[in-house]
Design a protein around this motif. Structure first.
Motif, PDB file in Angstrom:
ATOM      1  N   ARG A 105       0.808  -1.222   0.000  1.00 47.47           N
ATOM      2  CA  ARG A 105       0.000   0.000   0.000  1.00 47.47           C
ATOM      3  C   ARG A 105       0.839   1.269   0.000  1.00 47.47           C
ATOM      4  N   GLU A 112      -1.541   9.140  -3.006  1.00 49.10           N
ATOM      5  CA  GLU A 112      -2.806   9.774  -2.631  1.00 49.10           C
ATOM      6  C   GLU A 112      -2.651  10.720  -1.441  1.00 49.10           C
ATOM      7  N   GLN A 397      -5.157  -3.341  -8.209  1.00 54.70           N
ATOM      8  CA  GLN A 397      -5.898  -3.997  -9.293  1.00 54.70           C
ATOM      9  C   GLN A 397      -5.173  -5.266  -9.743  1.00 54.70           C
ATOM     10  N   ARG A 404      -7.372 -13.549  -7.872  1.00 56.87           N
ATOM     11  CA  ARG A 404      -8.569 -14.143  -8.463  1.00 56.87           C
ATOM     12  C   ARG A 404      -8.199 -15.325  -9.374  1.00 56.87           C
ATOM     13  N   ASN A 407      -6.918 -18.330  -7.528  1.00 58.29           N
ATOM     14  CA  ASN A 407      -8.035 -19.062  -6.926  1.00 58.29           C
ATOM     15  C   ASN A 407      -8.760 -19.916  -7.961  1.00 58.29           C
ATOM     16  N   LEU A 408      -8.942 -19.358  -9.165  1.00 54.99           N
ATOM     17  CA  LEU A 408      -9.610 -20.131 -10.217  1.00 54.99           C
ATOM     18  C   LEU A 408      -8.782 -21.351 -10.599  1.00 54.99           C
TER      19      LEU A 408
ATOM     20  N   TRP B  50     -11.870  12.469  -8.507  1.00 56.31           N
ATOM     21  CA  TRP B  50     -11.758  12.279  -7.052  1.00 56.31           C
ATOM     22  C   TRP B  50     -11.144  10.924  -6.721  1.00 56.31           C
ATOM     23  N   ARG B  51     -10.079  10.961  -5.927  1.00 57.48           N
ATOM     24  CA  ARG B  51      -9.491   9.697  -5.441  1.00 57.48           C
ATOM     25  C   ARG B  51      -9.616   9.644  -3.911  1.00 57.48           C
ATOM     26  N   ILE B  52      -8.901  10.491  -3.199  1.00 51.00           N
ATOM     27  CA  ILE B  52      -9.039  10.496  -1.740  1.00 51.00           C
ATOM     28  C   ILE B  52      -9.357  11.908  -1.259  1.00 51.00           C
ATOM     29  N   ARG B 240     -19.370  -9.575   0.861  1.00 49.76           N
ATOM     30  CA  ARG B 240     -18.133  -9.216   1.569  1.00 49.76           C
ATOM     31  C   ARG B 240     -17.634 -10.384   2.425  1.00 49.76           C
ATOM     32  N   PRO B 247     -16.194 -17.007  -7.024  1.00 54.37           N
ATOM     33  CA  PRO B 247     -14.916 -17.247  -7.710  1.00 54.37           C
ATOM     34  C   PRO B 247     -14.829 -16.460  -9.023  1.00 54.37           C
ATOM     35  N   GLY B 248     -13.641 -16.080  -9.370  1.00 49.80           N
ATOM     36  CA  GLY B 248     -13.473 -15.200 -10.528  1.00 49.80           C
ATOM     37  C   GLY B 248     -14.254 -13.924 -10.267  1.00 49.80           C
ATOM     38  N   GLU B 249     -15.150 -13.579 -11.189  1.00 50.65           N
ATOM     39  CA  GLU B 249     -16.020 -12.406 -10.996  1.00 50.65           C
ATOM     40  C   GLU B 249     -17.472 -12.852 -10.888  1.00 50.65           C
ATOM     41  N   TRP B 259     -17.706  -0.878  -4.039  1.00 48.63           N
ATOM     42  CA  TRP B 259     -16.856  -0.911  -2.845  1.00 48.63           C
ATOM     43  C   TRP B 259     -15.394  -1.113  -3.232  1.00 48.63           C
ATOM     44  N   GLU B 260     -15.152  -2.027  -4.166  1.00 52.81           N
ATOM     45  CA  GLU B 260     -13.763  -2.277  -4.587  1.00 52.81           C
ATOM     46  C   GLU B 260     -13.151  -1.016  -5.190  1.00 52.81           C
ATOM     47  N   PHE B 263     -12.610   1.544  -1.982  1.00 58.12           N
ATOM     48  CA  PHE B 263     -11.690   1.314  -0.874  1.00 58.12           C
ATOM     49  C   PHE B 263     -10.500   0.428  -1.207  1.00 58.12           C
ATOM     50  N   VAL B 264     -10.526  -0.242  -2.338  1.00 62.82           N
ATOM     51  CA  VAL B 264      -9.368  -1.049  -2.727  1.00 62.82           C
ATOM     52  C   VAL B 264      -8.581  -0.318  -3.814  1.00 62.82           C
ATOM     53  N   PHE B 265      -9.273   0.134  -4.851  1.00 58.57           N
ATOM     54  CA  PHE B 265      -8.580   0.800  -5.958  1.00 58.57           C
ATOM     55  C   PHE B 265      -8.480   2.309  -5.760  1.00 58.57           C
ATOM     56  N   LEU B 266      -9.118   2.834  -4.733  1.00 62.83           N
ATOM     57  CA  LEU B 266      -9.088   4.262  -4.392  1.00 62.83           C
ATOM     58  C   LEU B 266      -9.547   5.149  -5.552  1.00 62.83           C
ATOM     59  N   GLN B 267     -10.512   4.658  -6.339  1.00 59.31           N
ATOM     60  CA  GLN B 267     -11.049   5.449  -7.443  1.00 59.31           C
ATOM     61  C   GLN B 267     -12.455   5.912  -7.049  1.00 59.31           C
ATOM     62  N   LEU B 268     -12.487   6.925  -6.198  1.00 58.19           N
ATOM     63  CA  LEU B 268     -13.769   7.325  -5.625  1.00 58.19           C
ATOM     64  C   LEU B 268     -14.678   8.014  -6.646  1.00 58.19           C
TER      65      LEU B 268
END
Lengths: 438, 301
Positions: A105, A112, A397, A404, A407-408, B50-52, B240, B247-249, B259-260, B263-268
């Motif tokens: 991170r 950021e 990403q 992912r 896991n697959l 907007w990111r953070i 969650r 699995p996969g998507e 949400w991803e 809070f994960v990719f920070l692409q607000l």
């Protein structure tokens, strides 16, 4: 109601008593009052599990005794939530002064503005000796050549084995001469499908904390060093993935991801149902606490041509931009992440291998360290490299794609070719999307 | 100027009107501050990078929306969302109606069964999800244990791309408590004379259900369907805790995708665009339901 009045004599008595009281107490309390007024509160966002918090509390109490002008206040997040909570704090403008920063991170958080550039503070402080930290650990926190956080632990991934299972099967323990083929042969010999026992735990991963273990022996990597392109479409990577895929789905010496769900935390090795699995130094406390069998570690097995490789990774701490007391924050970090601080926190407790080589000998003597714990040190000194991705803005990403697809593969829902094609396509697209921002 | 066209209001009516506004004021303030305000704020932010930090935001027009439409995962998540919403609403409403009818019978122990069926609803979502992780466990789960007893090899449930969505729909059937209660109240409101008249006309149970119960219950069913659609879109906890979109998507639904990105990719900014797309889809679906409702919802005059 009677109104009580203070007579002149009583007033003088009280005044005299008060004056002498203050005089008897001396200047100490007054100084304490002054100190209390100057005390700064350092706030933290951490994630330690409950079992390790007393150690942290002990350290912090000692620190506050040495620095009575600093008061420490901690918010503990869960491990799974911390990386999501911190950006939310940042967006809300409620960041604490110091935050735990997982190695993956540091780059996005620095970009950021969640953590500040502490390069000058770290480099200018001779006593802190930033050069005494592992270069592989510092690498995670350098953004455009500048240090933005400092590591506390850093450990490599090597091979863990269940010594009892090897003894029962009459097999020699893994050693420094083992190759990946030796590991596969032993896994086949140790598997007993009827008993639900596997030779290998099947915990395959292409993510940043383990990919080197699963790809490196074949000379493959998941992405290039500057993290601008995925490198999974090579014959070496295909061979490596086929090896692990076959062990799970063709030879049946490891559980699929679905089968692994039957075990606590999906950890088949720790549950005693698999003879081998990969281990990091930060795994050893849980192994010591939960494994009900004799276990030890061996070097990461070599490839057919003698190549030995693995991944190392770790975590650290950074100072946030909203902190209005960066000097106090640095005073904390320079002691916390000094040799003595690391030995107290991580070496002697065995919670993880410290990011300074000087602390490693002490770690070897800790209770969670396995008998052959020196193989971890050997890996750090000789062949472990920091796992990718960590330095790209698309790290999250790409990590998500790698996890992912791993896991697959473990589930058997995607073939090796499909996994490679998806990683190449989606991974490169994610990296290209941030190329201009880097 | 319009006052003269309005009927004169008596002082008592005016006082009542003031009290009315006073009572609804907290809700209106809450709606504006905590709902409408953020919703409009999100719309503005969806046109920014907007990111953070909210400092130095740049207006980028429809770029976030274009990015979404170009992302195959977004379309997968739209498909997954619609699959799960349709499944949850169709099977969930049918199951809630079935339960309501059963629990509307005059047999001993009915209050106990009502409480039992409502219980999962008052249990914390995370706890329910954790229990279902074990129920769905391919090796140790109780579901596959029962299937094995009748000679069926159970599927891997949430650990399979094929089965994960049906699994989530199946799980949702055990959370129909609120809808069941609403439908039960609706059933109890159907006038008994209508059933008596139908019986006199020779109607059997099915005919009574089709020609009396369903039409009389249709406004309640309509309400249940509307809130079920909205609720199914916002179903985050299970994803969650149980699947994280995999699995996969295969269980990546819009709310998880949002949400991803946040809070994960920070692409607000992108996440704000997803929120607005969800909002538009929900409004469109609700509008469509109101339109279709005219054909099947029967309101007593």
């Amino acid at each position: 109601m009677d109104k009580q009045q203070l007579s002149r004599r009583a007033f003088l008595k009280l005044a005299a008593a008060s004056s002498s009281g203050i005089a008897l107490a001396g200047v100490g309390p007054l100084r304490n009052i002054a100190a209390a007024q100057d005390t700064v509160e350092l706030t933290f966002g951490r994630h330690w599990e409950a079992a390790f918090r007393p150690r942290q509390a002990e350290y912090d109490e000692g620190f506050m005794e040495r620095h009575p002008d600093i008061k420490i206040s901690i918010t503990y997040n869960t491990w799974t939530d911390h990386n999501n909570v911190v950006p939310a704090w940042a967006a809300a403008g409620t960041l604490p002064d110091i935050v735990y920063v997982h190695g993956s991170r540091a780059t996005p958080w620095a970009h950021e503005g969640i953590i500040i550039d502490i390069h000058d503070l770290a480099v200018a402080d001779d006593e802190f000796n930033v050069d005494g930290m592992w270069e592989e650990s510092l690498r995670l926190y350098r953004v455009n050549g500048r240090i933005h956080a400092l590591p506390y632990d850093h450990g490599p991934i090597i091979l863990g084995y269940n010594a009892d299972m090897f003894d029962a099967a009459g097999l020699d323990y893994p050693d420094e001469n083992w190759t990946m083929e030796d590991m596969a042969s032993a896994a086949a010999a140790l598997t007993d499908a009827n008993m639900g026992v596997y030779g290998w735990d099947g915990n395959f991963s292409l993510g940043n904390s383990a990919n080197g273990f699963f790809l490196g022996a074949w000379g493959a990597t998941n992405m290039n060093d500057d993290e601008t392109a995925m490198t999974m479409d090579t014959p070496e990577a295909r061979e490596a993935l086929s090896h692990w895929y076959n062990l799970i789905h063709e030879e049946g010496v490891a559980p699929t991801a679905a089968e692994a769900e039957a075990f606590p935390n999906q950890n088949v090795f720790r549950a005693g149902a698999a003879a081998m699995g990969h281990l990091a130094t930060w795994d050893t406390p849980s192994m010591r606490a939960q494994a009900s069998f004799n276990w030890d570690v061996a070097p990461a097995p070599m490839g057919a041509d003698g190549t030995r490789a693995t991944t190392s990774f770790g975590s650290g701490y950074g100072i946030t931009p909203t902190s209005d007391k960066p000097d106090a924050a640095w005073r904390y970090l320079r002691e916390y992440l000094s040799v003595d601080g690391m030995i107290f926190m991580w070496s002697l407790s065995g919670r993880g291998s410290p990011a300074r080589p000087e602390g490693l000998e002490a770690w070897l003597t800790s209770d969670p360290a396995p008998p052959n714990g020196q193989y971890f040190l050997e890996a750090m000194f000789e062949y472990a490299t920091t796992g990718h991705p960590y330095s790209s803005l698309a790290s999250a990403q790409v990590s998500q794609i790698l996890d992912r697809e791993s896991n697959l593969l473990k589930l058997g829902e995607a073939s090796v070719d499909q996994v490679i094609a998806t990683i190449m396509e989606e991974g490169n697209a994610a990296l290209d999307a941030v190329a201009d921002d880097m | 100027m319009f006052r003269r066209f309005l009927r004169p209001i008596s002082p008592s009516a005016r006082r009542e009107e003031r009290i009315f506004y006073l009572f609804i004021l907290p809700w209106v303030i809450g709606l504006v501050v905590f709902n409408a305000g953020p919703v409009l704020g999100m719309l503005g932010l969806s046109f920014t990078d907007w990111r953070i930090s909210l400092d130095n935001l740049s207006f980028i027009g429809l770029e976030n929306y274009a990015k979404l439409f170009d992302d195959p995962v977004f379309w997968v998540s739209v498909g997954n969302t619609l699959y799960i919403v349709v499944g949850r609403v169709v099977f969930g409403t049918a199951f809630a109606l079935l339960l309501a009818i059963l629990l509307n019978q005059k047999v001993p122990g009915i209050p106990f069964f009502r409480a039992v069926y409502y219980l999962p609803t008052v249990t914390a979502g995370v706890a329910v999800a954790l229990v279902w992780i074990w129920i769905f466990n391919p090796r140790l789960g109780i579901l596959n244990y029962f299937l094995k007893q009748i000679g069926i090899q159970g599927p891997p449930w949430i650990y399979s791309s094929t089965w994960v969505k049906p699994s989530l729909i199946l799980m949702s059937l055990f959370q129909v408590g609120p809808n069941m209660i609403i439908l039960l109240a609706g059933l109890q409101g159907v006038p008994k004379e209508l059933y008596e008249s139908a019986e006199i006309d020779g109607a059997g149970n099915w005919a009574k259900f089709r020609n009396v119960t369903l039409p009389m219950l249709s406004p309640v069913l309509f309400f249940v369907i509307i809130i079920s659609v909205v609720g199914s879109f916002q179903n985050f906890t299970e994803i969650r805790v149980m699947t994280q979109g995999g699995p996969g998507e295969s269980s990546n639904v819009l709310i998880w995708y949002l949400w991803e990105n946040s809070f994960v990719f920070l692409q607000l900014g992108v996440a704000a665009a997803v929120a607005w797309i969800m909002f538009v889809i929900l409004m469109a679906l609700t509008g469509l339901q109101f339109r279709l409702g005219r054909r099947w919802v029967f309101y007593e005059v």
